[in-house]
Each structure stands twice: as structure tokens, then as C-alpha cells.
Design an enzyme around this catalytic site. Structure first.
Site, PDB file in Angstrom:
ATOM      1  N   LYS A  87      38.712   3.381  44.645  1.00 50.00           N
ATOM      2  CA  LYS A  87      38.420   4.815  44.569  1.00 50.00           C
ATOM      3  C   LYS A  87      39.289   5.440  43.483  1.00 50.00           C
ATOM      4  CE  LYS A  87      39.672   7.834  47.813  1.00 50.00           C
ATOM      5  NZ  LYS A  87      39.645   8.543  49.108  1.00 50.00           N
ATOM      6  N   ARG A 111      35.760   9.229  55.968  1.00 52.13           N
ATOM      7  CA  ARG A 111      36.766   8.243  56.363  1.00 52.13           C
ATOM      8  C   ARG A 111      38.026   8.914  56.881  1.00 52.13           C
ATOM      9  NH1 ARG A 111      41.529   9.056  53.248  1.00 52.13           N
ATOM     10  NH2 ARG A 111      41.595   7.748  51.385  1.00 52.13           N
ATOM     11  N   GLN A 147      37.671  19.451  56.192  1.00 50.56           N
ATOM     12  CA  GLN A 147      38.260  18.328  56.907  1.00 50.56           C
ATOM     13  C   GLN A 147      38.447  18.636  58.385  1.00 50.56           C
ATOM     14  OE1 GLN A 147      39.145  14.880  58.076  1.00 50.56           O
ATOM     15  NE2 GLN A 147      38.429  15.212  55.982  1.00 50.56           N
ATOM     16  N   ASP A 175      43.228  29.546  61.441  1.00 47.44           N
ATOM     17  CA  ASP A 175      43.298  29.461  59.986  1.00 47.44           C
ATOM     18  C   ASP A 175      43.672  30.840  59.457  1.00 47.44           C
ATOM     19  OD1 ASP A 175      41.863  27.343  57.723  1.00 47.44           O
ATOM     20  OD2 ASP A 175      42.294  29.379  57.071  1.00 47.44           O
ATOM     21  N   GLY A 227      47.202  16.886  57.065  1.00 42.79           N
ATOM     22  CA  GLY A 227      47.222  17.783  55.920  1.00 42.79           C
ATOM     23  C   GLY A 227      48.185  17.405  54.819  1.00 42.79           C
ATOM     24  N   ALA A 228      49.376  16.945  55.163  1.00 46.95           N
ATOM     25  CA  ALA A 228      50.386  16.657  54.144  1.00 46.95           C
ATOM     26  C   ALA A 228      49.957  15.475  53.280  1.00 46.95           C
ATOM     27  CB  ALA A 228      51.735  16.375  54.800  1.00 46.95           C
ATOM     28  N   ASP A 229      49.905  15.693  51.969  1.00 46.64           N
ATOM     29  CA  ASP A 229      49.505  14.625  51.056  1.00 46.64           C
ATOM     30  C   ASP A 229      50.344  14.611  49.786  1.00 46.64           C
ATOM     31  OD1 ASP A 229      48.591  16.901  49.811  1.00 46.64           O
ATOM     32  OD2 ASP A 229      46.528  16.208  49.565  1.00 46.64           O
ATOM     33  N   LYS A 289      55.290  18.763  51.479  1.00 44.40           N
ATOM     34  CA  LYS A 289      54.331  19.351  52.407  1.00 44.40           C
ATOM     35  C   LYS A 289      54.689  18.978  53.845  1.00 44.40           C
ATOM     36  CE  LYS A 289      50.241  19.844  49.472  1.00 44.40           C
ATOM     37  NZ  LYS A 289      48.791  19.580  49.371  1.00 44.40           N
TER      38      LYS A 289
END
Length: 335
Positions: free
Chosen positions: A79, A123, A151, A172, A232-234, A238
Site C-alpha cells: 500500500k 481494514r 472511521q 464529536d 486515532g493516534a497515528d 497524538k
């Protein structure tokens, strides 16, 4: 056994181009959950190769590219995905876009090129389903969603297929996003409602999907039996969880190296609050039963996304497209 067995097969089939709309027609979340669970088993048993994710940082454009190759259970692919936060405002393009090349391991023939953005949605949602299957309380009936974006919907779709949900609570900063999710996903549970972060924290299972760099969920809001999918943390810095949550919980990671640098635990690791020996297990160990799942107490699954998940999902999509006659076939390599 190779997916393609003869040169004639290669010539006849060509390379399938599968766009996002056709990809939707070739995917069911239940199937992706099972495929990813099988991929974790293969990875734990040694029937997989997954080099570290490679980053190409582009500070001049405030973005980066990420290359994620893998081989798993007689399937191979890569990817190529970006993260460009300025895209929506400057170029009217998504922040994240991806392309997946899916190849036959024996011949290296490119079987398919497919949309990686939508594949990632499935995924990532599905791995939250896998984690919830193994780590959530057996009597879970409520789901909290921190974040109401695409997501969050994928998490809801996946977890609703694992847990018989009575109630879903969504929060949110974008109130309209909450309203839209509650209206459009109302059939996922008996009740789908908006609420506060503290009300989300009162649910049995929680999935967090925001880009926050400041903790949102607080430790004192959580019961000890809660399971959290920290999605969420990427990136470095974060975090969505109060550090005390990570310290108190049985933490399960998808990959220690990735999580320690860019997952939910990255801040705790950098501050010396968490070390490798403090992590309960990798998810592959829990799924394969080489390590027992935590039996009680607070649990956190830290997800950063693995290439084996992408390849397992790509294989499922390709095989379904072949069965359904979906996609556009063309001669990419001139056989």
C-alpha cells in the site's frame, strides 16, 4: 499454492483495476474481520513477512508518503498512502489517499490495483472488530464512539457485527457529524444517540478515532471492565487517552515498534510511563492464543495499522471481484 498457475492464466486475466465503488461491492465487513484475524494467526505462526513501514517525509508540502509491503498466507502486496493535512483547503483533495498493488507471490504478476483509501476504512474498522471479539467484556452491550467521522462509522459497523448492541453513544466537536451518524446508522443498535465524552466513557466498549494531541477520555470516567480501541493516534505526539488509562490498563498492541512511535502509547513511552515489558501482548498473540487475553480489568488495544491487514483485505477483494466479474482488466506488464 500460487494464485496464478500458468502463463496462460496470467495472459487471460490481466491486471484488475478496482475503483472505490466496485470495491464497496466486493466487501462485507464480516468477511474482512475473519480475513484479518486469519492474517494475525499467520503472522504469529511465521507465515508472513512484514518489513517496517517506510516514511517519506515532505516538510515542504506538510505531508508524507508511507509504503507498507507484506506477504501473508500466499498473498503479497503493498500500500502506497499519503497524509497531506493541507489538501482539503489548498487542493480540494482528501488528506489521505492510498493505492494498493496486489501481486501473485510465485510469478510476481500484478493481479490487481485497487483503491487503498476505502480498503483502509474497512481494514481499520475490522481490526477494531477483531480486538473487540477477543478483549471486550463477554456481556458488552454498549459502544461509545469518540469521533463521528468515516472511521467511527467503520468501527460501528465492525463492532456491531461482533457485539449485540443495545446502545451507542457518539461524541464529536462537530455536532452536525454526530447528528448525521445517529440518523444514518440508527439500525446498528436499539439506540444511537449523541452525548458527551464522559457519557461515551460509560460504555462497555469504546473506539476513539480523533486526531487529538490532548487527552479527551479521563481515567475517573471509566469502569475497570471497559475495553478501548484506541484508533486515532497515528503520529508522534497524538493521544486521546488520559495517561493514567494506559498506565492502569492491560495494553495490547498491533505492533510495538509502530505503536511506541506513533500509536496511542507513544507519549507514555516517550515520557517513561510505559515500556515494552509493560505491554500485555501483541494482538497476534492473543488471537493465536499464544498469550491469554486479559480476563478482567481495563483493556486498551492500540492500533496503528499493519500491512498484513491491507494484504489480507486486498486478497479478499480481489477474489470476490474475480467471482463477480467486477473491475476493469487490462494488460499492465505486456505479457
Amino acid at each position: 499454492m500460487s494464485i496464478l498457475t500458468t502463463e496462460e492464466d496470467v495472459t487471460e486475466r490481466g491486471t484488475l483495476m478496482i475503483d472505490r465503488d466496485e470495491l464497496d461491492e466486493c466487501v462485507e465487513m464480516d468477511g474482512v474481520i475473519d480475513a484479518i484475524e486469519d492474517a494475525f494467526v499467520a503472522y504469529e505462526s511465521g507465515d508472513a513477512v512484514m518489513p517496517p513501514k517506510t516514511y517519506v517525509d515532505l516538510p515542504e508540502t506538510n505531508g508524507d508518503f508511507r509504503a507498507m509491503p507484506a506477504y501473508v498466507d500466499d498473498a503479497a502486496g503493498i500500500k502506497w498512502v499519503n497524509v497531506h493535512p493541507d489538501n482539503p483547503e489548498k487542493h480540494d483533495l482528501p488528506t489521505v489517499m492510498g493505492v494498493v498493488i496486489y501481486s501473485d507471490p510465485e510469478t510476481a504478476y500484478p493481479l490487481a490495483i485497487m483503491d487503498g483509501t476505502k480498503l483502509t476504512r474497512y481494514r481499520t474498522g475490522a481490526v477494531g472488530g477483531v480486538a473487540s471479539r477477543h478483549l471486550a467484556p463477554s456481556d458488552a452491550s454498549t459502544l461509545g464512539l469518540l469521533g463521528a467521522g468515516e472511521q467511527a462509522r467503520a468501527q460501528l459497523e465492525a463492532i456491531a457485527s461482533i457485539v449485540d448492541l443495545d446502545r451507542v453513544v457518539v461524541t464529536d466537536l462537530d455536532e452536525q457529524a454526530v447528528t448525521d451518524l445517529c440518523e444514518q446508522e440508527a439500525d446498528r443498535a436499539d439506540e444511537v444517540v449523541g452525548g458527551t465524552p464522559e457519557e461515551v466513557a460509560g460504555c462497555d466498549v469504546i473506539s476513539t478515532t480523533t486526531p487529538s494531541t490532548e487527552p479527551i477520555l479521563q481515567r475517573e470516567w471509566l469502569d475497570d471492565g471497559t475495553h478501548i480501541n484506541a484508533m486515532g493516534a497515528d503520529a508522534e505526539g497524538k493521544q486521546e487517552l488520559d495517561p493514567r488509562i494506559v498506565e492502569d490498563a492491560a495494553v495490547v498492541v498491533d505492533d510495538w515498534e509502530q505503536c511506541s512511535h506513533s500509536g496511542e502509547i507513544n507519549v507514555a513511552v516517550a515520557e517513561g510511563r510505559l515500556a515494552r515489558e509493560d505491554v500485555h501482548a501483541d494482538l497476534s498473540e492473543v488471537v493465536s492464543r499464544t498469550c491469554d487475553a486479559p480476563t478482567d480489568g481495563l483493556t486498551v488495544f492500540d492500533s496503528t495499522g499493519l500491512a498484513i491487514q491491507d494484504v489480507a483485505t486486498a486478497r479478499l477483494i480481489y477474489e470476490t471481484a474475480e467471482e463477480q466479474g467486477a473491475g476493469y482488466a487490462f494488460d499492465l506488464v505486456g505479457t
